[in-house]
Design an enzyme around this catalytic site. Structure first.
Site: not given
Ligand code: CP
Length: 331
Positions: A229, A136, A133, A106, A270, A315
């Site tokens: 978002d 997600q 992403h 990430r 998300c 997730r």
């Molecule tokens: N939705 C998501 O990626 O959450 P985090 O940033 O907490 O991993």
């Protein structure tokens, strides 16, 4: 079809059949988890979790998924690895590839996770980049399918900044599976025209209709799912808040927006979300701009149509599916 040893880097790389396979296995592993049936088929395997940005859901989903699969996970936070500062991405990837069976990344540019995939020699998974992403999207699609029974032919309306990872990935994913997609935002927040052109080509094959709408009263028309978002994404400078608030406040997902969608439409986000004053940033924005909620009203977020916590749980199941399919030759 085999997804064995495959990277998971962006929605554009996947066929509709591959997306379906990830969702099929996610549902299967979810059932096993709920029934208490062990599924530790990856005992003895190791995964590196490389995070250059903060996370709650993605990190926990990878760690719990790895544990359920019998794997050992090593978490490297933004401060405790040499990545990019004392060691190049290519060198780090080569080292991790010698020790681990898979790597999750990430961070910032999509080119970084693509380079890790090329250089490490082991399956590499994108846990969020600026552009994409994809894990997600699998959770979102599993949630929609659980609620609606299908994806093809449904309509998803996305409110907010559609230029970034979530807008991009939802648009690509929708086009791939034959779901209609509406981005509802000011024109300057529409996705990159080159990506839209690619998605239009895919959509022509799958029957998906892509729509770009500037009127917040019209964006949710015919929607089966309304999605939003945060207005400022991770890694963006704090100075952009003022402009985003001015531009995107009319695009907050409210009861009026939900009333414009189908009666049985669901709300997705998300997460994390700014729907009240329960966060430091939310309180700071309240002091500066007087807002008590941002991209979604508290009423919608906590309302009956909201499936955000089912989506967050998914997730885990979808990330577990990605790991299992990449590291097992049959699941
Ligand atoms: N939705 C998501 O990626 O959450 P985090 O940033 O907490 O991993």
């Amino acid at each position: 079809m085999s997804l064995y040893k495959k990277h998971f880097l962006k929605m554009l790389d996947l066929s509709a059949a591959e997306i379906e396979e990830y969702l099929r296995v996610a549902a299967l592993l979810k059932e096993k988890k709920k029934a208490g049936v062990p599924h530790d088929m990856l005992r003895g395997k190791n995964i590196a979790l490389l995070f250059e940005k903060t996370s709650t859901r993605t990190r926990c989903a990878f760690e719990v998924a790895a544990a359920d699969l019998g794997m050992h996970a090593v978490y490297l936070d933004p401060k405790s690895s040499q990545l990019g500062k004392k060691e190049s991405i290519a060198d780090t990837a080569k080292v991790l590839g010698r020790m681990f069976d898979a790597i999750e990344y990430r961070g910032y540019g999509q080119e970084i996770v693509e380079e890790i995939a090329r250089e490490s020699g082991v399956p590499t998974f994108n846990g969020l980049t600026n552009e994409s992403h994809p894990t997600q999207i699998l959770a979102d699609f599993l949630t929609i399918r659980e609620e609606k029974g299908t994806l093809k032919g449904l309509t998803l309306a996305y409110y907010g900044d559609a230029r970034y990872n979530m807008g991009n990935s939802l648009m690509v994913g929708a086009a791939k599976v034959g779901m209609n997609f509406t981005a509802c935002c000011p024109e300057k927040y529409f996705p990159d025209p080159a990506l839209v052109a690619k998605c239009r080509e895919i959509a022509a094959e799958t029957g998906s209709v892509l729509r770009f709408e500037t009127d917040p009263a019209k964006g949710s028309a015919h929607a089966d799912a309304v999605y939003t978002d945060v207005w400022v994404s991770m890694g963006e400078p704090a100075e952009v808040w003022e402009e985003r608030i001015a531009d995107l406040s009319p695009y907050r997902v409210t009861t009026e927006v939900m009333a414009g969608a189908k009666e049985d439409a669901i709300f997705l986000h998300c997460l994390p979300a700014f729907h009240d004053l329960g966060t430091e940033i939310g309180r700071a924005i309240h002091e500066r701009f007087g807002l008590t909620e941002m991209e979604v009203s508290d009423e919608v977020f906590l309302g009956k149509q909201s499936k955000v916590f089912d989506e967050a749980e998914n997730r885990l199941h979808t990330i577990k599916s990605v790991i299992a399919l990449s590291l097992c030759d049959s699941v």
